[in-house]
Design a protein around this motif. Structure first.
Motif, PDB file in Angstrom:
ATOM      1  N   UNK A   3       0.413  -1.099   0.316  1.00 42.95           N
ATOM      2  CA  UNK A   3      -0.559   0.352   0.351  1.00 42.95           C
ATOM      3  C   UNK A   3       1.525   0.870  -0.112  1.00 42.95           C
ATOM      4  N   UNK A   4       2.114   1.205   1.192  1.00 44.59           N
ATOM      5  CA  UNK A   4       2.837   2.174   1.075  1.00 44.59           C
ATOM      6  C   UNK A   4       3.477   2.955  -0.440  1.00 44.59           C
ATOM      7  N   UNK A   5       3.596   1.249  -1.160  1.00 41.92           N
ATOM      8  CA  UNK A   5       5.196   1.586  -2.108  1.00 41.92           C
ATOM      9  C   UNK A   5       4.074   2.071  -3.089  1.00 41.92           C
ATOM     10  N   UNK A   6       2.808   1.566  -3.444  1.00 46.14           N
ATOM     11  CA  UNK A   6       1.766   1.727  -4.638  1.00 46.14           C
ATOM     12  C   UNK A   6       1.554   3.445  -4.423  1.00 46.14           C
ATOM     13  N   UNK A   7       1.425   3.849  -3.343  1.00 45.06           N
ATOM     14  CA  UNK A   7       1.011   5.880  -2.649  1.00 45.06           C
ATOM     15  C   UNK A   7       2.134   6.553  -3.064  1.00 45.06           C
ATOM     16  N   UNK A   8       3.392   5.917  -2.697  1.00 46.27           N
ATOM     17  CA  UNK A   8       4.619   6.409  -3.296  1.00 46.27           C
ATOM     18  C   UNK A   8       4.554   6.490  -4.761  1.00 46.27           C
ATOM     19  N   UNK A   9       4.492   5.570  -5.313  1.00 42.95           N
ATOM     20  CA  UNK A   9       4.533   5.466  -7.351  1.00 42.95           C
ATOM     21  C   UNK A   9       3.462   6.634  -8.011  1.00 42.95           C
ATOM     22  N   UNK A  34      -7.328   9.112  -4.589  1.00 40.31           N
ATOM     23  CA  UNK A  34      -8.785   7.844  -5.873  1.00 40.31           C
ATOM     24  C   UNK A  34      -7.034   6.429  -5.334  1.00 40.31           C
ATOM     25  N   UNK A  35      -5.876   6.277  -6.064  1.00 38.77           N
ATOM     26  CA  UNK A  35      -5.359   5.092  -5.355  1.00 38.77           C
ATOM     27  C   UNK A  35      -5.855   4.693  -3.644  1.00 38.77           C
ATOM     28  N   UNK A  36      -6.387   5.100  -2.705  1.00 40.67           N
ATOM     29  CA  UNK A  36      -6.176   4.634  -1.714  1.00 40.67           C
ATOM     30  C   UNK A  36      -6.975   3.839  -1.688  1.00 40.67           C
ATOM     31  N   UNK A  37      -8.623   4.963  -2.364  1.00 42.25           N
ATOM     32  CA  UNK A  37     -10.033   3.971  -2.722  1.00 42.25           C
ATOM     33  C   UNK A  37     -10.331   3.242  -3.542  1.00 42.25           C
ATOM     34  N   UNK A  38      -9.052   2.970  -4.269  1.00 43.49           N
ATOM     35  CA  UNK A  38      -9.266   2.096  -5.616  1.00 43.49           C
ATOM     36  C   UNK A  38      -8.257   0.722  -4.792  1.00 43.49           C
ATOM     37  N   UNK A  39      -7.570   0.781  -4.025  1.00 38.73           N
ATOM     38  CA  UNK A  39      -6.820   0.048  -3.310  1.00 38.73           C
ATOM     39  C   UNK A  39      -8.253  -0.805  -3.012  1.00 38.73           C
ATOM     40  N   UNK A  40      -8.460   0.281  -1.569  1.00 42.40           N
ATOM     41  CA  UNK A  40      -9.809  -0.614  -0.652  1.00 42.40           C
ATOM     42  C   UNK A  40     -10.696  -1.202  -1.466  1.00 42.40           C
TER      43      UNK A  40
END
Length: 141
Positions: A57-63, A89-95
């Protein structure tokens, strides 16, 4: 020269602050999606599944943050707003991906994350987090 340096320092500080805020939000989202306290699972119980999920999750946010910086082409205000918007948007998509994967597979993904034994399902979910971070980062350009 010093003006450019000062702008670069301001940009680094601003992007770092937004990135950290998004990563903290990501922590709370992963904590909400999984049973128990995420901090205790990772730091006290040394649960590798929970650590892998949070790390992805952290790496995805970093990207996403890197993509926003790249796409801003030096426009700090635009870059910060893009980072915030696309980060959320990314965090919502990951959830949502977590929830969809949970619905499509046997068992409860949250319980699997909390398991003491290494679970392949967590690797799959982690890959989804990284892939979504990359997709959203590319959507910025």
């Amino acid at each position: 020269m010093f003006e450019d340096f000062g702008n670069a320092v301001a940009g680094a500080l601003a992007y770092s602050a937004v990135g950290i805020a998004l990563m903290v939000l990501g922590f709370f989202i992963v904590d909400w999606l999984t049973p128990g306290k995420l901090g205790e699972l990772i730091w006290s119980e040394r649960n590798r599944n929970a650590a892998l999920l949070l790390a992805s999750n952290t790496l995805g946010v970093g990207l996403i943050v890197v993509g926003a910086i790249w796409a801003s082409e030096g426009n700090l205000a635009e870059g910060i707003v893009s980072t915030l918007v696309f980060g959320v948007i990314g965090l919502v998509a990951m959830a949502v991906a977590f929830i969809v994967l949970d619905l499509l597979t046997p068992g409860k993904l949250g319980d699997i994350v909390c398991s003491d034994e290494t679970q392949p399902a967590v690797w799959v979910n982690s890959a989804m987090h990284l892939a979504l971070g990359g997709v959203i980062a590319m959507a910025l350009s």
